[in-house]
Motif scaffolding. Structure first.
Motif, PDB file in Angstrom:
ATOM      1  N   THR A  85      11.442   7.693 -11.672  1.00 27.63           N
ATOM      2  CA  THR A  85      11.498   6.093 -11.774  1.00 27.63           C
ATOM      3  C   THR A  85      12.451   5.629 -11.202  1.00 27.63           C
ATOM      4  O   THR A  85      12.316   4.376 -10.779  1.00 27.63           O
ATOM      5  N   GLY A  86      13.532   6.288 -10.805  1.00 25.84           N
ATOM      6  CA  GLY A  86      14.882   5.557 -10.262  1.00 25.84           C
ATOM      7  C   GLY A  86      14.384   5.451  -8.820  1.00 25.84           C
ATOM      8  O   GLY A  86      14.706   4.336  -8.174  1.00 25.84           O
ATOM      9  N   THR A  87      13.665   6.248  -8.134  1.00 22.81           N
ATOM     10  CA  THR A  87      13.263   6.225  -6.559  1.00 22.81           C
ATOM     11  C   THR A  87      12.394   4.951  -6.399  1.00 22.81           C
ATOM     12  O   THR A  87      12.257   4.039  -5.636  1.00 22.81           O
ATOM     13  N   VAL A  88      11.442   4.812  -7.474  1.00 22.22           N
ATOM     14  CA  VAL A  88      10.272   3.620  -7.540  1.00 22.22           C
ATOM     15  C   VAL A  88      11.031   2.525  -7.709  1.00 22.22           C
ATOM     16  O   VAL A  88      10.760   1.393  -7.062  1.00 22.22           O
ATOM     17  N   ASP A  89      12.022   2.414  -8.725  1.00 22.07           N
ATOM     18  CA  ASP A  89      12.577   1.146  -9.122  1.00 22.07           C
ATOM     19  C   ASP A  89      13.510   0.602  -7.826  1.00 22.07           C
ATOM     20  O   ASP A  89      13.542  -0.569  -7.493  1.00 22.07           O
ATOM     21  N   THR A  90      14.317   1.518  -7.026  1.00 27.50           N
ATOM     22  CA  THR A  90      14.738   1.292  -5.869  1.00 27.50           C
ATOM     23  C   THR A  90      13.892   0.757  -4.823  1.00 27.50           C
ATOM     24  O   THR A  90      14.395  -0.347  -4.115  1.00 27.50           O
ATOM     25  N   ALA A  91      12.910   1.397  -4.683  1.00 22.11           N
ATOM     26  CA  ALA A  91      11.749   0.551  -3.684  1.00 22.11           C
ATOM     27  C   ALA A  91      11.274  -0.631  -4.115  1.00 22.11           C
ATOM     28  O   ALA A  91      11.156  -1.570  -3.111  1.00 22.11           O
ATOM     29  N   GLU A 111       0.775  -1.174   0.065  1.00 25.24           N
ATOM     30  CA  GLU A 111       0.023   0.119  -0.118  1.00 25.24           C
ATOM     31  C   GLU A 111       0.815   1.312   0.020  1.00 25.24           C
ATOM     32  O   GLU A 111       0.567   2.167  -0.711  1.00 25.24           O
ATOM     33  N   ALA A 112       2.035   1.129   0.789  1.00 22.97           N
ATOM     34  CA  ALA A 112       2.924   2.243   0.869  1.00 22.97           C
ATOM     35  C   ALA A 112       3.404   2.699  -0.481  1.00 22.97           C
ATOM     36  O   ALA A 112       3.714   3.584  -0.854  1.00 22.97           O
ATOM     37  N   MET A 113       3.789   1.452  -1.023  1.00 26.70           N
ATOM     38  CA  MET A 113       4.696   1.447  -2.332  1.00 26.70           C
ATOM     39  C   MET A 113       3.571   1.971  -3.564  1.00 26.70           C
ATOM     40  O   MET A 113       3.935   3.018  -4.182  1.00 26.70           O
ATOM     41  N   PHE A 114       2.443   1.656  -3.444  1.00 28.07           N
ATOM     42  CA  PHE A 114       1.262   2.302  -4.492  1.00 28.07           C
ATOM     43  C   PHE A 114       1.349   3.946  -4.027  1.00 28.07           C
ATOM     44  O   PHE A 114       1.167   4.641  -5.169  1.00 28.07           O
ATOM     45  N   ARG A 115       1.190   4.196  -2.812  1.00 26.05           N
ATOM     46  CA  ARG A 115       1.131   5.537  -2.564  1.00 26.05           C
ATOM     47  C   ARG A 115       2.508   6.360  -3.147  1.00 26.05           C
ATOM     48  O   ARG A 115       2.372   7.314  -3.927  1.00 26.05           O
ATOM     49  N   VAL A 116       3.538   5.733  -3.122  1.00 27.47           N
ATOM     50  CA  VAL A 116       4.945   6.480  -3.691  1.00 27.47           C
ATOM     51  C   VAL A 116       4.736   6.285  -5.251  1.00 27.47           C
ATOM     52  O   VAL A 116       5.157   7.464  -5.853  1.00 27.47           O
ATOM     53  N   ARG A 117       4.329   5.171  -5.852  1.00 29.59           N
ATOM     54  CA  ARG A 117       4.162   5.297  -7.301  1.00 29.59           C
ATOM     55  C   ARG A 117       3.356   6.398  -7.784  1.00 29.59           C
ATOM     56  O   ARG A 117       3.700   6.866  -8.964  1.00 29.59           O
ATOM     57  N   LEU A 118       2.327   6.614  -7.217  1.00 27.67           N
ATOM     58  CA  LEU A 118       1.381   7.841  -7.576  1.00 27.67           C
ATOM     59  C   LEU A 118       1.890   9.075  -7.316  1.00 27.67           C
ATOM     60  O   LEU A 118       1.473   9.947  -8.109  1.00 27.67           O
TER      61      LEU A 118
END
Length: 160
Positions: A107-113, A95-102
């Motif tokens: 994209t680098g931060t999302v890929d790292t996560a 759920e926290a990942m979805f929020r970050v992606r939104l």
């Protein structure tokens, strides 16, 4: 005639003053609105990044607890409960990942996560203590890497 010219100049001066005041106020209002929007987004990102970092750390702890209970076979009755807890913590992390992606375009931060989440997912599948220790170190490093990468998304905005 001189009075008319003076009156016309006064009216034109007043109109120019009003127009320039309007333009400056409009520019100041736009800048204030931009800053408020940017600051609100920055705060949202900060909250989301913190929530994801914490959720990943908690999920990591849950996976380790589950691994030790399953592989050490200290108390077999705890294994199903620890598995459910690890699954719950994974859901919180997702759920926290979805929020970050939104909230981020980086994209680098999302890929790292996502790499950090996958490394925590793999902890349970370690076959022995050495493999678990390597996975634990890797997941800790990737969570730290995510936190470092997310710093750029919460930097104070520069005025346009």
């Amino acid at each position: 005639m001189e009075i008319v010219a003076t009156s016309v100049i006064a009216v034109v001066g007043t109109l120019l003053g009003s127009a320039s005041t309007y333009l400056f106020q409009r520019r100041a209002t736009r800048r204030a609105e931009w800053f408020a929007r940017t600051e609100r987004l920055r705060q949202e990102r900060l909250d989301a990044y913190c929530a994801l970092g914490g959720a990943l750390a908690n999920y990591r702890r849950g996976q380790l607890d589950y691994w030790f209970a399953h592989h050490a076979r200290r108390s077999p009755g705890d294994v199903p409960e620890l598995k459910r807890e690890a699954q719950r913590l994974r859901t919180v992390a997702l759920e926290a990942m979805f929020r970050v992606r939104l909230l981020t375009e980086d994209t680098g931060t999302v890929d790292t996560a996502q790499r950090a989440l996958r490394s925590v997912d793999r902890l349970y599948y370690a076959t022995d203590r050495d493999e678990l220790d390597r996975g634990r170190d890797a997941s800790r490093s990737l969570i730290d890497e995510f936190v470092t990468a997310s710093k750029s998304g919460v930097a104070l905005p520069q005025l346009p």
